[in-house]
Write an enzyme that holds these catalytic residues in place. Sequence first.
Site, PDB file in Angstrom:
ATOM      1  N   GLU A 250      34.137  32.984  50.287  1.00 31.26           N
ATOM      2  CA  GLU A 250      33.609  34.086  49.670  1.00 31.26           C
ATOM      3  C   GLU A 250      33.255  33.818  48.205  1.00 31.26           C
ATOM      4  O   GLU A 250      33.921  32.682  47.743  1.00 31.26           O
ATOM      5  CB  GLU A 250      34.554  35.284  49.467  1.00 31.26           C
ATOM      6  CG  GLU A 250      35.090  35.590  51.124  1.00 31.26           C
ATOM      7  CD  GLU A 250      36.172  36.745  50.770  1.00 31.26           C
ATOM      8  OE1 GLU A 250      36.860  37.252  49.559  1.00 31.26           O
ATOM      9  OE2 GLU A 250      36.356  37.403  51.542  1.00 31.26           O
ATOM     10  N   LYS A 252      33.791  33.708  44.320  1.00 29.17           N
ATOM     11  CA  LYS A 252      34.870  34.088  43.506  1.00 29.17           C
ATOM     12  C   LYS A 252      34.216  34.719  42.189  1.00 29.17           C
ATOM     13  O   LYS A 252      33.876  34.008  41.495  1.00 29.17           O
ATOM     14  CB  LYS A 252      35.878  32.955  43.185  1.00 29.17           C
ATOM     15  CG  LYS A 252      37.059  33.329  42.485  1.00 29.17           C
ATOM     16  CD  LYS A 252      37.922  32.200  42.088  1.00 29.17           C
ATOM     17  CE  LYS A 252      39.180  32.648  41.398  1.00 29.17           C
ATOM     18  NZ  LYS A 252      39.240  33.524  40.306  1.00 29.17           N
ATOM     19  N   ARG A 257      40.329  42.522  39.189  1.00 30.27           N
ATOM     20  CA  ARG A 257      40.736  42.952  40.495  1.00 30.27           C
ATOM     21  C   ARG A 257      41.223  44.435  40.706  1.00 30.27           C
ATOM     22  O   ARG A 257      42.132  44.623  39.512  1.00 30.27           O
ATOM     23  CB  ARG A 257      41.833  42.137  40.772  1.00 30.27           C
ATOM     24  CG  ARG A 257      42.422  42.255  42.410  1.00 30.27           C
ATOM     25  CD  ARG A 257      43.393  41.101  42.792  1.00 30.27           C
ATOM     26  NE  ARG A 257      43.700  41.035  44.107  1.00 30.27           N
ATOM     27  CZ  ARG A 257      43.976  40.154  44.690  1.00 30.27           C
ATOM     28  NH1 ARG A 257      44.355  38.928  44.114  1.00 30.27           N
ATOM     29  NH2 ARG A 257      44.490  40.189  46.089  1.00 30.27           N
ATOM     30  N   ARG A 272      45.623  44.202  38.764  1.00 25.55           N
ATOM     31  CA  ARG A 272      46.263  43.005  39.388  1.00 25.55           C
ATOM     32  C   ARG A 272      47.859  43.140  39.149  1.00 25.55           C
ATOM     33  O   ARG A 272      48.857  42.692  39.805  1.00 25.55           O
ATOM     34  CB  ARG A 272      45.652  41.738  38.873  1.00 25.55           C
ATOM     35  CG  ARG A 272      46.298  40.323  39.399  1.00 25.55           C
ATOM     36  CD  ARG A 272      45.796  39.459  38.536  1.00 25.55           C
ATOM     37  NE  ARG A 272      46.084  38.190  39.119  1.00 25.55           N
ATOM     38  CZ  ARG A 272      47.369  37.513  39.046  1.00 25.55           C
ATOM     39  NH1 ARG A 272      48.527  38.156  38.768  1.00 25.55           N
ATOM     40  NH2 ARG A 272      47.448  36.319  39.712  1.00 25.55           N
ATOM     41  N   GLU A 302      36.649  43.241  43.603  1.00 28.56           N
ATOM     42  CA  GLU A 302      36.518  42.901  42.206  1.00 28.56           C
ATOM     43  C   GLU A 302      35.319  43.644  41.734  1.00 28.56           C
ATOM     44  O   GLU A 302      34.280  43.714  42.165  1.00 28.56           O
ATOM     45  CB  GLU A 302      36.131  41.448  42.220  1.00 28.56           C
ATOM     46  CG  GLU A 302      36.115  40.681  41.095  1.00 28.56           C
ATOM     47  CD  GLU A 302      37.247  40.137  40.584  1.00 28.56           C
ATOM     48  OE1 GLU A 302      38.456  40.400  41.232  1.00 28.56           O
ATOM     49  OE2 GLU A 302      37.563  39.388  39.661  1.00 28.56           O
ATOM     50  N   ARG A 417      51.802  33.845  46.932  1.00 28.89           N
ATOM     51  CA  ARG A 417      50.415  32.993  46.465  1.00 28.89           C
ATOM     52  C   ARG A 417      50.833  31.710  47.446  1.00 28.89           C
ATOM     53  O   ARG A 417      51.875  31.255  47.721  1.00 28.89           O
ATOM     54  CB  ARG A 417      50.853  32.218  45.039  1.00 28.89           C
ATOM     55  CG  ARG A 417      49.643  31.411  44.569  1.00 28.89           C
ATOM     56  CD  ARG A 417      49.758  30.793  43.414  1.00 28.89           C
ATOM     57  NE  ARG A 417      49.915  31.721  42.223  1.00 28.89           N
ATOM     58  CZ  ARG A 417      48.925  32.307  41.597  1.00 28.89           C
ATOM     59  NH1 ARG A 417      47.410  31.829  41.918  1.00 28.89           N
ATOM     60  NH2 ARG A 417      49.099  32.789  40.544  1.00 28.89           N
TER      61      ARG A 417
HETATM   62  P1  ATP Z   1      42.592  32.935  38.126  1.00 26.36           P
HETATM   63  O1  ATP Z   1      43.398  32.342  36.988  1.00 26.36           O
HETATM   64  O2  ATP Z   1      41.793  31.732  38.844  1.00 26.36           O
HETATM   65  O3  ATP Z   1      41.348  33.717  37.747  1.00 26.36           O
HETATM   66  P2  ATP Z   1      44.523  34.358  39.126  1.00 26.36           P
HETATM   67  O4  ATP Z   1      45.517  33.421  38.891  1.00 26.36           O
HETATM   68  O5  ATP Z   1      44.019  35.558  38.273  1.00 26.36           O
HETATM   69  O6  ATP Z   1      43.429  33.482  39.150  1.00 26.36           O
HETATM   70  P3  ATP Z   1      44.260  33.925  41.951  1.00 26.36           P
HETATM   71  O7  ATP Z   1      45.003  34.533  42.914  1.00 26.36           O
HETATM   72  O8  ATP Z   1      44.838  32.608  41.454  1.00 26.36           O
HETATM   73  O9  ATP Z   1      44.638  35.100  40.653  1.00 26.36           O
HETATM   74  O10 ATP Z   1      42.792  34.194  42.103  1.00 26.36           O
HETATM   75  C1  ATP Z   1      42.375  35.199  42.473  1.00 26.36           C
HETATM   76  C2  ATP Z   1      41.835  36.218  41.888  1.00 26.36           C
HETATM   77  O11 ATP Z   1      40.326  35.738  41.892  1.00 26.36           O
HETATM   78  C3  ATP Z   1      42.013  37.515  42.217  1.00 26.36           C
HETATM   79  O12 ATP Z   1      43.060  38.145  41.261  1.00 26.36           O
HETATM   80  C4  ATP Z   1      41.025  38.371  42.023  1.00 26.36           C
HETATM   81  O13 ATP Z   1      40.738  39.057  40.551  1.00 26.36           O
HETATM   82  C5  ATP Z   1      39.737  37.140  41.744  1.00 26.36           C
HETATM   83  N1  ATP Z   1      38.673  37.142  43.057  1.00 26.36           N
HETATM   84  C6  ATP Z   1      37.318  36.983  42.717  1.00 26.36           C
HETATM   85  N2  ATP Z   1      36.805  36.984  43.936  1.00 26.36           N
HETATM   86  C7  ATP Z   1      37.763  37.100  44.916  1.00 26.36           C
HETATM   87  C8  ATP Z   1      37.774  37.132  46.292  1.00 26.36           C
HETATM   88  N3  ATP Z   1      36.442  36.853  47.069  1.00 26.36           N
HETATM   89  N4  ATP Z   1      38.796  37.228  47.106  1.00 26.36           N
HETATM   90  C9  ATP Z   1      40.038  37.247  46.199  1.00 26.36           C
HETATM   91  N5  ATP Z   1      40.010  37.459  45.047  1.00 26.36           N
HETATM   92  C10 ATP Z   1      38.973  37.305  44.431  1.00 26.36           C
END
Ligand code: ATP
Length: 588
Positions: A250, A252, A257, A272, A302, A417
């Site tokens: 998908e 990103k 979120r 989040r 998102e 995670r």
């Molecule tokens: P990062 O620091 O890389 O932004 P994070 O630590 O906030 O990530 P992660 O679980 O590592 O959180 O990355 C997932 C985040 O990416 C989610 O919290 C969401 O906000 C975002 N996101 C974007 N696209 C998607 C998707 N297709 N599916 C899930 N999450 C997504």
Amino acid sequence: MEYSILAESLNKMESTTKRLELTQHLVELFEKTPHDVISKIVYLIQGKLRPDFEGIELGVAEKLAIRAISKSSGIPIKKIEDEYRKGGDLGHASTVILEQKTQTTFLVEDITVERVYDTLFKIAKLGGTRSQDMKMKYISSLLNDATPLEASYILKILLGTLRLGIAENTVMDALAIAFSGNKENRKKLQYAYNVSSDLGKVAETIATKGLEGIEEFEIILFNPIRPMLADRVKSEEEAIEKMGNEFAAEYKLDGERVQLHIEGDKVELFSRSLERIESYYPDIIEKIPKNIQADNIILEAEAVAINENTGEFLPFQELMHRRRKYKIEKAVTEYPITVNFFDILYCNGKSCIDLSYKERREKLEKHVKEDEFAKYIPMKIVKNQSEIEDFMENSINAGSEGLMLKMLDKPYQAGSRGSHWLKLKREYRNELGDSLDLVVIGGFFGKGRRTGNYGTLLLATYDEDEDTFPSICKVGTGFSDESLDQLYQILHPKVSIKKNPRIISDMEADVWFEPELVIEVVASEITLSPIHKAAFNEIRKDAGLALRFPKFTGKIRVEKAAEDASTNEEVITLYKGQKKVAHDKNLM
Ligand code: ATP
């Protein structure tokens, strides 16, 4: 339940930061707690009245508390202020003062946990012009009947200065021991907590219904579910190694979120870190119910700022304009968004989290209609490296950060995670690889142009095992004048008189902050350090890990709680990864 039992227990817990001792004190406290009070105890020990997502804030100012102490004790305000200035916090100062007090009061009514809780609740609910007087009346009536020790812990809760450093995991360990005799049952409690985000409710359930009750725990509409998170990978090869030969990719997207809970026209939105965020997104509240074809539903999406003319996705920072609440109507038109759905967690009264990714995606497309505001996140089932590369290219061209890769046959793992979801960002291929999200723990005053601001910040990782924030670097580059001002505004109210016990650092910062704010930094390298405490003793004895040439990227991660910052473990993985790259290069 007598409040003195809680006050004495808090007193013991405050004098230790060792997790085992804390757990033991908690077990003893829970064993003395009647079942109908247990949820209140669980909230109070965390300095709260209700779970975070309900957003109930006590919000009592120091000045008001000082007036209340004075009113109930007859001690002049000036004397109380002097004592407060001399040392620690107001709770502590009040103990000293009340012990010396000359005016005799008669303990007219026993203080119970229920009474303290109910009074604090009333205070939290008070608003309007006459609220200050009413608050004072409530506080002084409690203080009137309290012993000095009890008064001290009432004040600490009221002022938000009760900080025992008890992690949620420690509370769950103690609940498992107290009510099932076995710490291993923590895992079952963890599930209940992950789907409800309400530790008080989990405690009440295990106390009244035992493990059976916990096993039957279900998702409740309008109670947020703790989000599933992704591990990171550096390359398409690594992704294929971990995911097998067919999985979903998908986009990103670089937005915020949002977890949406919807029933009819009633919509609640959670960030989040599970805070209520409806006020930033009136357009979601207004428009999305029309897209839903179900009686009730929980979705994840998102929210991304877009360029209305080209449809291109814009970076996360654009969304931050909506955080300035007073201009929200204007911000909504100036910074338009789309809502990009990627998961469904509940539908028509039933949980969907145990369904596979594939089934959930089908359900999502069945129950949510697309239009120009509501979209499904672009997805493709990929089978090999070149397909991933092509889709990555499309994703980057559309303005997103990279790809999320998801196993097709796996359920939604709330609150964890893991490797069922992986994130592959374009920038991972450069330098140290990844950016880090670090907690701001200390500040150093700036010189020259930066006078009056914090010119340099001390940053920490999150140590999941110890529930602490060990320092990893000082950062003084990457700040624009605007971001320095903005950081000062955010950080100044977080200055604490004493260093929070969860902060691990030998440095002498000019000011210490409550560890709450998370910012993003990049660095050229991770090195061993005799000064910093992140991953201390993990790689080498008497050394921690530090960032070399750290630089602030400009991103303030308001959507992250301190416990969501980069962990020691992630830093160790990056450290080892970079050593491997260096080694491989030498072999070439
Ligand atoms: P990062 O620091 O890389 O932004 P994070 O630590 O906030 O990530 P992660 O679980 O590592 O959180 O990355 C997932 C985040 O990416 C989610 O919290 C969401 O906000 C975002 N996101 C974007 N696209 C998607 C998707 N297709 N599916 C899930 N999450 C997504």
